[in-house]
Design an enzyme around this catalytic site. Structure first.
Site, mmCIF file in Angstrom:
data_model
loop_
_atom_site.group_PDB
_atom_site.id
_atom_site.type_symbol
_atom_site.label_atom_id
_atom_site.label_comp_id
_atom_site.label_asym_id
_atom_site.label_seq_id
_atom_site.Cartn_x
_atom_site.Cartn_y
_atom_site.Cartn_z
ATOM 1 N N GLY A 21 37.966 29.429 34.637
ATOM 2 C CA GLY A 21 39.205 29.882 33.997
ATOM 3 C C GLY A 21 38.898 30.799 32.835
ATOM 4 O O GLY A 21 37.791 31.333 32.738
ATOM 5 N N ASN A 22 39.869 30.999 31.971
ATOM 6 C CA ASN A 22 39.655 31.841 30.794
ATOM 7 C C ASN A 22 40.590 31.407 29.680
ATOM 8 O O ASN A 22 41.394 30.500 29.864
ATOM 9 C CB ASN A 22 39.823 33.325 31.149
ATOM 10 C CG ASN A 22 41.222 33.633 31.663
ATOM 11 O OD1 ASN A 22 42.196 33.549 30.933
ATOM 12 N ND2 ASN A 22 41.314 33.953 32.960
ATOM 13 N N HIS A 23 40.477 32.055 28.527
ATOM 14 C CA HIS A 23 41.189 31.608 27.321
ATOM 15 C C HIS A 23 42.631 32.092 27.206
ATOM 16 O O HIS A 23 43.239 31.923 26.160
ATOM 17 C CB HIS A 23 40.434 32.083 26.078
ATOM 18 C CG HIS A 23 39.159 31.347 25.847
ATOM 19 N ND1 HIS A 23 39.083 29.986 25.783
ATOM 20 C CD2 HIS A 23 37.896 31.801 25.665
ATOM 21 C CE1 HIS A 23 37.838 29.614 25.560
ATOM 22 N NE2 HIS A 23 37.087 30.702 25.504
ATOM 23 N N SER A 24 43.173 32.727 28.238
ATOM 24 C CA SER A 24 44.560 33.188 28.130
ATOM 25 C C SER A 24 45.491 31.999 27.894
ATOM 26 O O SER A 24 45.393 30.974 28.563
ATOM 27 C CB SER A 24 44.967 33.908 29.418
ATOM 28 O OG SER A 24 46.358 34.165 29.394
ATOM 29 N N ALA A 90 45.938 36.966 32.973
ATOM 30 C CA ALA A 90 44.482 37.176 32.970
ATOM 31 C C ALA A 90 43.957 36.523 34.251
ATOM 32 O O ALA A 90 43.589 35.349 34.265
ATOM 33 C CB ALA A 90 43.865 36.547 31.730
#
Ligand code: CTP
Ligand code: CA
Length: 217
Positions: A21-24, A90
């Protein structure tokens, strides 16, 4: 007016308990959903996993998805009827080639995962865009910001791209503020001040509505 917005990160499963995943946080996309709804639009908000509650505004219909493939499916279903597309999500660029059916057990000193490209939602839908439809993209860059953003504007058939530079303090992920530059296909550039994401959303909505009314004129 109907507006389609993608927001938040995507989670690409590795096994039943892990993902890429990512920090969005989804804050910018949700703020855009609220701002477009306030302008009178009907909004379809397609959101990856976030901690934000579904917007309460009855003009906003929220669909929750996890993966890039699911986000693409939901966006492709809503895109033909939408007048404006906003790609604020994102989306993970790659996903694990295989999802392990069981929790991967620790073994050995290294672990190699093979990743494959995810569908580019904005670029794929961009190829289906009709002349009266308006597409807005985002670019979060750390270097050569303007050149990268202009490349994405062209490749993805955007009418407008919102550029965030991670070099600007208070911009991008994990902040309640953002500092954006808007670039359009004609080469026009507008630089905005650092402000709360809700105010940034209103700047973007105002710009989109102004562009659409110019087209109608
Ligand atoms: N985007 C998308 N689907 C993807 C990747 C990106 O719809 N699979 C959209 C984003 O929502 C954003 C725009 O494309 O509006 C630009 O995303 P970005 O990650 O900056 O662009 P990429 O083409 O993935 O390039 P990069 O290699 O810089 O990540
Ligand atoms: Ca990317």
């Amino acid at each position: 007016m109907r507006v389609l917005i993608t927001a938040g990160p995507t989670y690409e499963p590795i096994d039943p308990v892990r993902f890429i995943g990512n920090h969005s946080t989804g804050k910018m996309g949700y703020a855009l959903a609220e701002a477009f709804a306030e302008s009178g639009a009907q909004v379809t908000l397609i959101s990856g996993p976030t901690t934000l509650p579904d917007p309460a505004n009855s003009q906003i219909r929220t669909t929750r998805v996890e993966t890039g493939a699911q986000m693409y499916g939901a966006a492709a279903a809503a895109a033909p009827e939408a007048d404006v597309w906003v790609f604020a999500a994102a989306v993970a660029d790659y996903r694990p080639r295989e999802v392990a059916p069981n929790k991967i057990k620790k073994a050995g000193d290294t672990l190699t995962l093979e990743l494959v490209r995810n569908v580019d939602i904005a670029a794929t839908l961009g190829q289906t865009k009709r002349p009266e439809q308006f597409s807005v993209g985002f670019a979060l860059e750390t270097n050569d910001e303007e050149a990268h953003a202009r490349g994405k504007l062209q490749r993805k058939n955007f009418d407008l791209i919102v550029l965030n530079s991670l070099r600007d303090p208070g911009a991008g992920f994990r902040h309640d503020t953002n500092k954006v530059t808007l670039l359009d296909a004609a080469g026009q550039m507008t630089i905005f001040e650092l402000k709360p994401k809700a105010a940034v959303a209103h700047d973007i909505v105002r710009t989109v509505l102004a562009r659409l009314s110019l087209r109608d004129a």
